[in-house]
Design a protein around this motif. Structure first.
Motif, PDB file in Angstrom:
ATOM      1  N   ASP A 134     -13.917   1.757 -97.970  1.00  0.00           N
ATOM      2  CA  ASP A 134     -14.492   1.362 -96.696  1.00  0.00           C
ATOM      3  C   ASP A 134     -14.033   2.364 -95.309  1.00  0.00           C
ATOM      4  OD1 ASP A 134     -15.634  -1.073 -97.420  1.00  0.00           O
ATOM      5  OD2 ASP A 134     -13.730  -1.999 -97.158  1.00  0.00           O
ATOM      6  N   ILE A 135     -12.831   2.662 -95.725  1.00  0.00           N
ATOM      7  CA  ILE A 135     -12.316   3.962 -94.763  1.00  0.00           C
ATOM      8  C   ILE A 135     -13.087   5.261 -94.835  1.00  0.00           C
ATOM      9  CG2 ILE A 135     -10.381   5.272 -94.024  1.00  0.00           C
ATOM     10  CD1 ILE A 135      -8.761   2.801 -94.731  1.00  0.00           C
ATOM     11  N   GLY A 165     -21.247  -0.374 -89.878  1.00  0.00           N
ATOM     12  CA  GLY A 165     -20.016   0.294 -89.217  1.00  0.00           C
ATOM     13  C   GLY A 165     -18.952   0.227 -90.169  1.00  0.00           C
ATOM     14  N   ALA A 166     -17.575  -0.088 -89.738  1.00  0.00           N
ATOM     15  CA  ALA A 166     -16.478   0.257 -90.345  1.00  0.00           C
ATOM     16  C   ALA A 166     -16.093  -1.129 -91.147  1.00  0.00           C
ATOM     17  CB  ALA A 166     -15.237   0.496 -89.373  1.00  0.00           C
ATOM     18  N   VAL A 191     -14.215  -3.533 -90.077  1.00  0.00           N
ATOM     19  CA  VAL A 191     -12.873  -4.060 -90.236  1.00  0.00           C
ATOM     20  C   VAL A 191     -12.594  -5.498 -90.024  1.00  0.00           C
ATOM     21  CG1 VAL A 191     -11.972  -2.028 -89.194  1.00  0.00           C
ATOM     22  CG2 VAL A 191     -12.640  -4.071 -87.642  1.00  0.00           C
ATOM     23  N   THR A 247      -9.065  -2.818 -93.388  1.00  0.00           N
ATOM     24  CA  THR A 247     -10.283  -2.727 -94.211  1.00  0.00           C
ATOM     25  C   THR A 247      -9.667  -3.359 -95.268  1.00  0.00           C
ATOM     26  OG1 THR A 247     -10.005  -0.505 -95.039  1.00  0.00           O
ATOM     27  CG2 THR A 247     -11.111  -0.878 -93.103  1.00  0.00           C
ATOM     28  N   LEU A 251      -7.881   2.914 -88.832  1.00  0.00           N
ATOM     29  CA  LEU A 251      -8.132   2.155 -89.760  1.00  0.00           C
ATOM     30  C   LEU A 251      -7.279   2.262 -90.929  1.00  0.00           C
ATOM     31  CD1 LEU A 251     -10.815   2.480 -87.951  1.00  0.00           C
ATOM     32  CD2 LEU A 251     -12.135   2.271 -90.191  1.00  0.00           C
ATOM     33  N   ARG A 277     -16.331   5.464 -95.965  1.00  0.00           N
ATOM     34  CA  ARG A 277     -17.507   5.378 -95.583  1.00  0.00           C
ATOM     35  C   ARG A 277     -17.505   5.284 -93.774  1.00  0.00           C
ATOM     36  NH1 ARG A 277     -20.326   0.656 -93.433  1.00  0.00           N
ATOM     37  NH2 ARG A 277     -22.422   1.014 -93.729  1.00  0.00           N
ATOM     38  N   ALA A 278     -16.259   4.651 -93.131  1.00  0.00           N
ATOM     39  CA  ALA A 278     -15.978   4.886 -91.777  1.00  0.00           C
ATOM     40  C   ALA A 278     -15.946   6.261 -91.084  1.00  0.00           C
ATOM     41  CB  ALA A 278     -14.772   4.100 -91.329  1.00  0.00           C
ATOM     42  N   GLN A 323     -19.353   0.642 -84.048  1.00  0.00           N
ATOM     43  CA  GLN A 323     -18.579   1.360 -85.005  1.00  0.00           C
ATOM     44  C   GLN A 323     -17.628   0.372 -85.885  1.00  0.00           C
ATOM     45  OE1 GLN A 323     -19.183   3.594 -82.082  1.00  0.00           O
ATOM     46  NE2 GLN A 323     -21.036   3.591 -83.445  1.00  0.00           N
ATOM     47  N   MET A 324     -17.242  -0.728 -85.268  1.00  0.00           N
ATOM     48  CA  MET A 324     -15.994  -1.552 -85.618  1.00  0.00           C
ATOM     49  C   MET A 324     -16.372  -2.811 -86.292  1.00  0.00           C
ATOM     50  SD  MET A 324     -13.213   0.222 -85.798  1.00  0.00           S
ATOM     51  CE  MET A 324     -11.686  -0.370 -85.531  1.00  0.00           C
TER      52      MET A 324
END
Length: 315
Positions: A226-227, A145-146, A148, A221, A268, A229-230, A29-30
């Motif tokens: 991006d957040i 994923g995120a 980061v 991010t 995030l 989407r996360a 996920q990250m």
């Protein structure tokens, strides 16, 4: 103002009772990469971190914060910080076997949170699978994923905020950027920076009165999108979304808070272009009444944001 001797907050150790699940959270996920395994510890790297690792996940009986690592600006800066930390009675001594670092001086803050400070470091070396197309980033953009980019900040819970603030300002040469002052004149939280970022370390009053606990660890991010989407990534993965996406009033950070499988709160964040370029920046004070209004766009702060910390405390 004293010369700032800390270059940046470089890495953090998280404790978890479900090691494999927490590692999968950071890889799947990250979008981090496992770079080393040592016993019951797994080291992970965020894609644009120049150093060897970003997060050390340690399998333990409970959740919580382990060691936070700081890189000094120079060997001379390291010497100055070690001298002041020892004079303050916070030093624990030197170690030389931490992955990715040269000699590291171990110490604690007044609340008992463990730290390490060092200068010598080993930079991340990309493999064939992670080599970027652009030579000015550490690894290729993961595209999953995120995504980061790096560690952004750590928010500690503390029994006594002013005592830890004094530690940040003197032993670590940080500078204050924002604070919360309650109606009775006491400080409930302080935000400090070592860089031109608006904050790197935060201390928030622990309502339980205990020491050494974690509020959250935050990862940066590139964009707000991006957040957003996360949030969908976490939703599909069954990760507990605590609050957000939304925008903080304090520091104006766009945020999303989740709990990783071990129970630690992860943020995030995206602070946009907000930097503290003024050498004489005046600390922004938020009152109890102002904080009761909630976040920047009116979202109320949920109860668990004030009560959840790790390791959990049974009162």
């Amino acid at each position: 103002m004293a010369e700032r001797d800390i270059a940046h907050v470089s890495a953090v150790e998280l404790r978890t009772p479900v090691l494999d699940d927490t590692v999968r959270f950071f890889t799947d996920q990250m979008a981090m990469e496992v770079v080393e395994r040592r016993g019951n510890s797994v080291y992970l790297h965020a894609w644009d971190d120049y150093e060897a690792f970003t997060v050390k996940v340690a399998g333990t009986d409970t959740s919580g914060i382990g060691r936070t690592w700081l890189r000094a600006r120079s060997p001379e800066a390291l010497e100055r910080r070690v001298r002041d930390l020892e004079a303050a009675g916070l030093g624990e001594g030197w170690i030389s076997d931490e992955f990715g670092y040269g000699p590291v001086f171990h110490f604690t803050d007044p609340d008992g949170h463990p730290f390490g400070i060092y200068y010598e470091t080993r930079r991340y070396t990309a493999s064939d699978a992670t080599r970027p197309s652009l030579k000015n980033q550490a690894a290729r953009f993961p595209g999953r994923g995120a995504n980061v980019r790096r560690l952004d900040h750590v928010n500690f819970l503390a029994r006594d905020v002013p005592v830890n603030e004094e530690f940040l300002a003197t032993a670590l040469t940080g500078r204050a950027s924002e604070q919360i002052v309650l109606n009775d004149g006491t400080k409930a939280a302080v935000w400090y920076t070592f860089t031109d970022k608006s904050y790197d370390l935060v201390y928030t009053r622990d309502w339980t009165g205990t020491e050494g606990r974690l509020h959250h660890v935050a990862f940066a991010t590139d964009t707000r999108e991006d957040i957003l989407r996360a949030a969908d990534v976490f939703l599909e993965a069954g990760v507990h979304i605590e609050t957000g996406p939304h925008k903080h009033a304090i520091q104006q950070t766009f945020f999303l808070y989740v709990w990783e499988p071990g129970g630690n709160r992860i943020e995030l964040c995206n602070a946009g272009a907000r930097l503290l370029l003024a050498p004489d920046h005046e600390v922004i004070t938020w009152t109890e009444t102002e904080r009761a209004k909630g976040q920047a766009w009116g979202l109320r702060t949920i109860e668990s944001f004030h009560t959840h910390g790790t390791p959990p405390v049974v009162l």
